[in-house]
Design a protein around this motif. Structure first.
Motif, PDB file in Angstrom:
ATOM      1  N   GLN A  20       0.835  -1.207   0.000  1.00  0.00           N
ATOM      2  CA  GLN A  20       0.000   0.000   0.000  1.00  0.00           C
ATOM      3  C   GLN A  20       0.868   1.254   0.000  1.00  0.00           C
ATOM      4  O   GLN A  20       0.576   2.213  -0.716  1.00  0.00           O
ATOM      5  CB  GLN A  20      -0.937  -0.002   1.209  1.00  0.00           C
ATOM      6  CG  GLN A  20      -2.018  -1.060   1.130  1.00  0.00           C
ATOM      7  CD  GLN A  20      -2.898  -1.039   2.362  1.00  0.00           C
ATOM      8  OE1 GLN A  20      -2.418  -0.989   3.498  1.00  0.00           O
ATOM      9  NE2 GLN A  20      -4.205  -1.070   2.130  1.00  0.00           N
ATOM     10  N   GLU A  23       2.367   1.772  -3.445  1.00  0.00           N
ATOM     11  CA  GLU A  23       1.348   2.268  -4.372  1.00  0.00           C
ATOM     12  C   GLU A  23       1.104   3.757  -4.169  1.00  0.00           C
ATOM     13  O   GLU A  23       1.035   4.522  -5.130  1.00  0.00           O
ATOM     14  CB  GLU A  23       0.044   1.489  -4.194  1.00  0.00           C
ATOM     15  CG  GLU A  23      -0.993   1.801  -5.230  1.00  0.00           C
ATOM     16  CD  GLU A  23      -0.564   1.387  -6.618  1.00  0.00           C
ATOM     17  OE1 GLU A  23      -1.065   1.988  -7.580  1.00  0.00           O
ATOM     18  OE2 GLU A  23       0.281   0.487  -6.761  1.00  0.00           O
ATOM     19  N   PRO A  43      -4.837   3.070  -2.370  1.00  0.00           N
ATOM     20  CA  PRO A  43      -4.180   1.822  -2.774  1.00  0.00           C
ATOM     21  C   PRO A  43      -5.126   0.645  -2.547  1.00  0.00           C
ATOM     22  O   PRO A  43      -6.131   0.772  -1.847  1.00  0.00           O
ATOM     23  CB  PRO A  43      -2.965   1.748  -1.857  1.00  0.00           C
ATOM     24  CG  PRO A  43      -3.305   2.580  -0.679  1.00  0.00           C
ATOM     25  CD  PRO A  43      -4.243   3.648  -1.168  1.00  0.00           C
ATOM     26  N   GLN A  91      -1.392  -5.015 -11.634  1.00  0.00           N
ATOM     27  CA  GLN A  91      -0.686  -3.844 -11.095  1.00  0.00           C
ATOM     28  C   GLN A  91       0.785  -4.171 -10.983  1.00  0.00           C
ATOM     29  O   GLN A  91       1.153  -5.255 -10.557  1.00  0.00           O
ATOM     30  CB  GLN A  91      -1.241  -3.476  -9.708  1.00  0.00           C
ATOM     31  CG  GLN A  91      -0.668  -2.228  -9.118  1.00  0.00           C
ATOM     32  CD  GLN A  91      -1.015  -0.994  -9.939  1.00  0.00           C
ATOM     33  OE1 GLN A  91      -2.135  -0.838 -10.401  1.00  0.00           O
ATOM     34  NE2 GLN A  91      -0.038  -0.131 -10.132  1.00  0.00           N
ATOM     35  N   SER A  93       4.026  -1.805  -9.467  1.00  0.00           N
ATOM     36  CA  SER A  93       4.407  -0.514  -8.906  1.00  0.00           C
ATOM     37  C   SER A  93       5.786  -0.620  -8.274  1.00  0.00           C
ATOM     38  O   SER A  93       6.107  -1.615  -7.629  1.00  0.00           O
ATOM     39  CB  SER A  93       3.406  -0.046  -7.841  1.00  0.00           C
ATOM     40  OG  SER A  93       2.160   0.240  -8.423  1.00  0.00           O
TER      41      SER A  93
END
Length: 185
Positions: A20, A23, A43, A91, A93
């Motif tokens: 989190q 993100e 996130p 995703q 990141s």
């Protein structure tokens, strides 16, 4: 470019709050492009991240021997889903402190290798068309933009969900990277 390859490993439960954080930090770069809504987007919830982790579809990376930054925190992550015979990058990141070291590329290549072994024919993703670290970056990694007539039902459903979430305020594309066929045994 990264001198030493990153260590990539499956995400653990204790990694999830760090994902989190990654993100949120990575999203801040969108603010400079006038995409504050993307930067401000929350996130993924811990329950969502746990779903990916428990399904074996969450990977983390770092430059330390344990797949972290040496402090127990991963610096990047990738989530993926099976979508219409492809491994779909949901995703990926990278924390800005670890950007431009090849870690995102390493995560995608890691997924590609695993996807070939699992019988997938391609990697797919959806992304912003005009953000330098999105579609142009993925094109350098071998992804090609799909025209509307080449979208699968699953990719169309993902695009509808993104539009409902407001992401179509900026041009978006679906991209695909073919994977090699595994040798026959």
């Amino acid at each position: 470019m990264l001198i030493r390859p990153p260590v990539i490993r499956p995400a653990t439960r204790t990694d999830l709050p760090f994902l989190q954080d990654i993100e949120g930090a990575a999203g801040e770069a969108f603010r400079a492009l006038g995409m504050a809504a993307v930067a401000d987007d929350a996130p993924p919830a811990l329950a969502v991240l746990e779903h990916y982790r428990s399904a074996g579809r969450a990977w983390v990376a770092g430059t330390g021997d344990d797949g972290t930054a040496g402090d127990g925190r991963p610096v990047a992550y990738l989530l993926h889903d099976p979508v219409d015979g492809a491994a779909h990058v949901e995703q990926v990141s990278v924390h800005p402190d670890a950007a431009r070291l090849g870690i995102g590329r390493a995560l995608i290549d890691h997924l590609a290798a695993r996807a070939v072994g699992a019988g997938f024919t391609a990697l797919t993703l959806t992304t912003f068309a005009d953000v330098p670290w999105n579609a142009p970056y993925y094109a350098r990694l071998g992804f090609r933009t799909l025209t509307e007539d080449r979208l699968t039902d699953g990719l169309r459903a993902l695009r509808r969900a993104e539009a409902a979430h407001g992401l179509d305020r900026w041009p978006r594309v679906c991209m695909r990277r073919a994977l090699p066929t595994p040798p026959r045994r």
